[in-house]
Every structure is written in C-alpha cells, then in structure tokens.
Design a protein around this motif. Structure first.
Motif, PDB file in Angstrom:
ATOM      1  N   VAL A  93      -1.818   0.182 -10.553  1.00 32.15           N
ATOM      2  CA  VAL A  93      -1.879  -1.256 -10.857  1.00 32.15           C
ATOM      3  C   VAL A  93      -0.475  -1.797 -11.120  1.00 32.15           C
ATOM      4  CG1 VAL A  93      -2.727  -2.952 -12.519  1.00 32.15           C
ATOM      5  CG2 VAL A  93      -4.240  -1.146 -11.707  1.00 32.15           C
ATOM      6  N   GLY A  94       0.356  -1.002 -11.816  1.00 35.74           N
ATOM      7  CA  GLY A  94       1.724  -1.433 -12.064  1.00 35.74           C
ATOM      8  C   GLY A  94       2.511  -1.625 -10.782  1.00 35.74           C
ATOM      9  N   HIS A  95       2.384  -0.682  -9.848  1.00 27.80           N
ATOM     10  CA  HIS A  95       3.081  -0.814  -8.559  1.00 27.80           C
ATOM     11  C   HIS A  95       2.539  -1.989  -7.758  1.00 27.80           C
ATOM     12  CE1 HIS A  95       5.717   2.642  -8.640  1.00 27.80           C
ATOM     13  NE2 HIS A  95       4.735   3.431  -8.989  1.00 27.80           N
ATOM     14  N   ALA A 142      13.834   1.900  -4.321  1.00 29.10           N
ATOM     15  CA  ALA A 142      14.312   1.216  -5.520  1.00 29.10           C
ATOM     16  C   ALA A 142      13.159   0.738  -6.388  1.00 29.10           C
ATOM     17  CB  ALA A 142      15.192   0.029  -5.124  1.00 29.10           C
ATOM     18  N   LEU A 143      11.974   0.618  -5.794  1.00 31.97           N
ATOM     19  CA  LEU A 143      10.788   0.206  -6.536  1.00 31.97           C
ATOM     20  C   LEU A 143       9.997   1.401  -7.061  1.00 31.97           C
ATOM     21  CD1 LEU A 143      11.598  -2.290  -4.775  1.00 31.97           C
ATOM     22  CD2 LEU A 143       9.179  -2.839  -4.642  1.00 31.97           C
ATOM     23  N   ILE A 144      10.435   2.620  -6.707  1.00 27.98           N
ATOM     24  CA  ILE A 144       9.684   3.820  -7.068  1.00 27.98           C
ATOM     25  C   ILE A 144      10.466   4.725  -8.017  1.00 27.98           C
ATOM     26  CG2 ILE A 144       8.608   5.913  -6.156  1.00 27.98           C
ATOM     27  CD1 ILE A 144       8.034   4.381  -3.571  1.00 27.98           C
ATOM     28  N   ILE A 145      11.691   5.082  -7.623  1.00 30.99           N
ATOM     29  CA  ILE A 145      12.464   6.061  -8.393  1.00 30.99           C
ATOM     30  C   ILE A 145      12.789   5.593  -9.810  1.00 30.99           C
ATOM     31  CG2 ILE A 145      14.620   7.366  -8.471  1.00 30.99           C
ATOM     32  CD1 ILE A 145      12.630   8.362  -6.417  1.00 30.99           C
ATOM     33  N   PRO A 146      13.274   4.346 -10.025  1.00 26.32           N
ATOM     34  CA  PRO A 146      13.625   3.946 -11.402  1.00 26.32           C
ATOM     35  C   PRO A 146      12.443   3.951 -12.372  1.00 26.32           C
ATOM     36  CG  PRO A 146      14.656   2.484  -9.809  1.00 26.32           C
ATOM     37  CD  PRO A 146      13.668   3.317  -9.043  1.00 26.32           C
ATOM     38  N   VAL A 147      11.214   3.892 -11.864  1.00 30.71           N
ATOM     39  CA  VAL A 147      10.035   3.890 -12.739  1.00 30.71           C
ATOM     40  C   VAL A 147       9.181   5.136 -12.490  1.00 30.71           C
ATOM     41  CG1 VAL A 147       9.944   1.394 -13.034  1.00 30.71           C
ATOM     42  CG2 VAL A 147       8.832   2.426 -11.043  1.00 30.71           C
ATOM     43  N   ALA A 148       9.846   6.243 -12.162  1.00 29.81           N
ATOM     44  CA  ALA A 148       9.121   7.468 -11.813  1.00 29.81           C
ATOM     45  C   ALA A 148       8.319   8.014 -12.985  1.00 29.81           C
ATOM     46  CB  ALA A 148      10.094   8.530 -11.299  1.00 29.81           C
ATOM     47  N   VAL A 200       0.838  -1.203   0.000  1.00 35.12           N
ATOM     48  CA  VAL A 200       0.000   0.000   0.000  1.00 35.12           C
ATOM     49  C   VAL A 200       0.872   1.251   0.000  1.00 35.12           C
ATOM     50  CG1 VAL A 200      -1.661   1.328   1.361  1.00 35.12           C
ATOM     51  CG2 VAL A 200      -1.969  -1.136   1.108  1.00 35.12           C
ATOM     52  N   TYR A 201       1.917   1.240   0.815  1.00 33.64           N
ATOM     53  CA  TYR A 201       2.843   2.390   0.863  1.00 33.64           C
ATOM     54  C   TYR A 201       3.512   2.613  -0.493  1.00 33.64           C
ATOM     55  CZ  TYR A 201       7.003   5.101   2.028  1.00 33.64           C
ATOM     56  OH  TYR A 201       7.995   6.050   2.046  1.00 33.64           O
ATOM     57  N   ILE A 202       4.017   1.541  -1.092  1.00 35.04           N
ATOM     58  CA  ILE A 202       4.679   1.663  -2.394  1.00 35.04           C
ATOM     59  C   ILE A 202       3.702   2.158  -3.455  1.00 35.04           C
ATOM     60  CG2 ILE A 202       5.792   0.350  -4.245  1.00 35.04           C
ATOM     61  CD1 ILE A 202       6.934  -1.484  -2.096  1.00 35.04           C
ATOM     62  N   THR A 203       2.474   1.650  -3.422  1.00 39.42           N
ATOM     63  CA  THR A 203       1.483   2.035  -4.427  1.00 39.42           C
ATOM     64  C   THR A 203       1.079   3.493  -4.280  1.00 39.42           C
ATOM     65  OG1 THR A 203       0.631  -0.239  -4.476  1.00 39.42           O
ATOM     66  CG2 THR A 203      -0.780   1.495  -5.370  1.00 39.42           C
ATOM     67  N   VAL A 204       0.789   3.935  -3.063  1.00 40.39           N
ATOM     68  CA  VAL A 204       0.344   5.316  -2.841  1.00 40.39           C
ATOM     69  C   VAL A 204       1.476   6.304  -3.131  1.00 40.39           C
ATOM     70  CG1 VAL A 204      -0.489   6.962  -1.122  1.00 40.39           C
ATOM     71  CG2 VAL A 204      -1.431   4.645  -1.185  1.00 40.39           C
ATOM     72  N   VAL A 205       2.634   6.084  -2.496  1.00 44.61           N
ATOM     73  CA  VAL A 205       3.767   7.002  -2.693  1.00 44.61           C
ATOM     74  C   VAL A 205       4.264   6.932  -4.130  1.00 44.61           C
ATOM     75  CG1 VAL A 205       6.119   7.552  -1.961  1.00 44.61           C
ATOM     76  CG2 VAL A 205       4.418   6.847  -0.267  1.00 44.61           C
ATOM     77  N   GLY A 206       4.380   5.725  -4.675  1.00 46.29           N
ATOM     78  CA  GLY A 206       4.863   5.578  -6.044  1.00 46.29           C
ATOM     79  C   GLY A 206       3.944   6.236  -7.059  1.00 46.29           C
ATOM     80  N   THR A 207       2.636   6.068  -6.907  1.00 45.94           N
ATOM     81  CA  THR A 207       1.694   6.691  -7.831  1.00 45.94           C
ATOM     82  C   THR A 207       1.755   8.212  -7.732  1.00 45.94           C
ATOM     83  OG1 THR A 207       0.221   4.774  -7.638  1.00 45.94           O
ATOM     84  CG2 THR A 207      -0.730   6.803  -8.516  1.00 45.94           C
ATOM     85  N   PHE A 208       1.880   8.729  -6.506  1.00 47.65           N
ATOM     86  CA  PHE A 208       2.018  10.180  -6.330  1.00 47.65           C
ATOM     87  C   PHE A 208       3.281  10.700  -7.026  1.00 47.65           C
ATOM     88  CE2 PHE A 208       3.760  13.757  -3.882  1.00 47.65           C
ATOM     89  CZ  PHE A 208       2.715  14.673  -4.018  1.00 47.65           C
ATOM     90  N   VAL A 209       4.400   9.999  -6.837  1.00 47.91           N
ATOM     91  CA  VAL A 209       5.652  10.398  -7.493  1.00 47.91           C
ATOM     92  C   VAL A 209       5.504  10.325  -9.009  1.00 47.91           C
ATOM     93  CG1 VAL A 209       8.077   9.748  -7.846  1.00 47.91           C
ATOM     94  CG2 VAL A 209       7.100   9.771  -5.541  1.00 47.91           C
ATOM     95  N   ASN A 210       4.876   9.260  -9.504  1.00 43.69           N
ATOM     96  CA  ASN A 210       4.663   9.112 -10.940  1.00 43.69           C
ATOM     97  C   ASN A 210       3.878  10.274 -11.520  1.00 43.69           C
ATOM     98  OD1 ASN A 210       4.256   5.594 -10.428  1.00 43.69           O
ATOM     99  ND2 ASN A 210       6.036   6.609 -11.317  1.00 43.69           N
TER     100      ASN A 210
END
Length: 291
Positions: free
Chosen positions: A203-205, A141-147, A78-88
């Motif tokens: 969905v990707g995250h 590492a799961l967020i920045i490379p696919v920003a 959930v953390y990766i999805t929320v933060v990652g989507t926001f960064v994206n």
C-alpha cells in the motif's frame, strides 16, 4: 453460561450503531467519486452533491483507458509495488532474523535502527544520497531508500523471538545451518507476519507519489500516483495523459476525469485486500497476545 446484562446489551447496540455510522461515513467519499465518474456533463454542472448518476456515461473511463500514458504508468506502479514489496520483505525478514541471533554489534545495530525512528536525515540529504549513488531518474530510487521500515523491523524481530527455540535447536541437531533454519523453519511459521507487512509495504508503494515527483524527471517513468496528482491537484489531465488532438476534442468534464482516475488508481488495492485479509487479521495482532 455467562449472560449479558441490560447495560452490556445497550452498550453493544450503541457500539454497533456507532460502527455502522463510521462505515457509512467512510464509504460516502467512494460513493461520490463513483457517481461523479459515471455522470454526464449536465449532471455534474447542475448538482452540488451527486450521490447517484442520473444518466450513466462512461466517457471519462474511455478517455483515461484510451491514454497510453495512463496504462503505462499503471504497469510502472505494479512493477514498483511487486518488486519493492519483495525487496522490503527480504531485507526486513533477513535483518530481523539476524537480530535474533547472537551476532557482534547487535546492540549497536538495534540502536541505529531505533535512532532512525526518532531522527530522519531529511529531504535534502536523502536527495543528495540518491543523486550521488546514481539512482536519480531510476525506478530503484523509489525502492532502495525505503527498503526497510524500522518499525516493521522491530515488530518482526519480536515475532521471530516468539518462535519456540526448540524448533531451531532441533534443526541445528539435524545439521541445518542458519540459512536453512531461516528458509525452512522461520519463514513457514511467519506467513501471517509476512502477509501483514507485505500489505503495509505494498500500500505504501502504491500510494507513494512524492518520491516519484522528487526523483523522476522522465514522465515515461512516472507511477500512477504522479499522473493522478497531475490530474487532480495540478488539474492538467491533458498533459498528464498525453492526450492527442482526437482525444482533446472529446475531452469529458475535468471533474469526471479526476474521479475516474482516482477510482481506477484505488481499485487494484481494493481487489487484492480480500485475498490477504485472513493473514492480515492475524498479522496485525503481532505482539498483542503472548502465550
């Protein structure tokens, strides 16, 4: 008033039947997963194809939800999805807006974006970059490379270009700068695009597991998909869920644990999707209709 001909009616009926068959075909795996996850040991062992539980048993869900590792990995995802989507969305929308303005090197930047669609760095160079930048064994590492997704960036750039220039010109006359124009004019008009791309990114995250296996060495940082991989593919539910002695004695059949884990990992996305469906339907039409 236009009236449909006989041939058109036959075609419409055929399309409806075809779509119904496709829908049933797509729902069949979910029905099978649901049935097996709630079935007893005897039903699983004695049935080749189980479409509905004969005896409802919740041992698999009790076993999984009683695992601290599974619950923790769910919150990590959930953390990766929320933060990652926001960064994206932040990186994609800001860069897309920049490419709609007259900036120095705009053609070069756009060329580099298109280049990444055709040619990727590869797994080993990407791993080296992640390691040398200190992101190894970190959730970033799961967020920045696919920003930024290059494809989504191009589509969003075209969407921003389709917004009437009169709106931005009026904002400039009122004394607004680029940040104010972007935040108060562009973004409010881009909700369908942001919702659609946000869903794609989320969905990707949520479904990503390979980057977790590649970059995360600490099991405490594993997202839910890595745990699911250990349960389904590696077939190690005990190690993946960190089962203790009391749990191992009451271990349900591996098949029911696998199916229950799949269902629990898929359920959050199925719950969120209906709330974004309206904006998603508008967003997927970006660039298809002009005028």
């Amino acid at each position: 008033m236009f009236k449909a001909t006989g041939g058109e009616r036959v075609m419409e009926i055929f399309n409806n039947i075809l779509l119904l068959l496709i829908s049933v075909t797509m729902l069949f795996p979910f029905l099978y997963i649901f049935s097996v996850s709630f079935s007893s040991v005897s039903d699983v062992l004695n049935s080749d194809l189980l479409l509905w539980p004969k005896e409802w048993v919740t041992d698999a869900y009790t076993y999984i939800l009683g695992s601290d590792q599974f619950i923790h990995s769910l919150w990590v995802t959930v953390y990766i999805t929320v933060v990652g989507t926001f960064v994206n969305l932040v990186f994609t929308s800001t860069m897309a807006y920049s490419l709609t303005r007259n900036i120095i090197g705009q053609r070069l930047i756009l060329f580099l974006v298109l280049f990444t669609i055709l040619f990727s760095a590869g797994m080993i160079p990407t791993y080296i970059i992640v390691k040398e930048t200190g992101l190894l064994n970190s959730l970033w590492a799961l967020i920045i490379p696919v920003a930024i997704s290059p494809f989504n960036l191009i589509i969003m750039t075209q969407f921003f270009k389709g917004i009437p220039e009169e709106l931005t010109e009026a904002a400039i006359i009122d004394g607004a700068n680029d940040i104010q124009i972007f935040s108060k004019v562009i973004l409010p008009l881009s909700k369908p695009a942001l919702a659609a791309f946000g869903l794609f990114y989320a969905v990707g995250h949520w479904n990503s597991y390979f980057t977790g296996v590649l970059y995360l060495n600490d099991p405490a940082k594993w997202p839910i998909q890595v745990i699911l991989r250990q349960i389904v593919i590696v077939n190690e539910p005990n190690a993946a869920l960190g089962g203790h002695a009391a749990m191992l004695e009451a271990l349900p059949p591996p098949e029911t644990v696998q199916m229950a884990a799949i269902l629990l990992a898929t359920l959050p996305i199925l719950i969120v999707y209906p709330f974004l469906q309206k904006h998603f339907a508008k967003g997927v039409m970006l660039g298809s209709v002009k005028g």
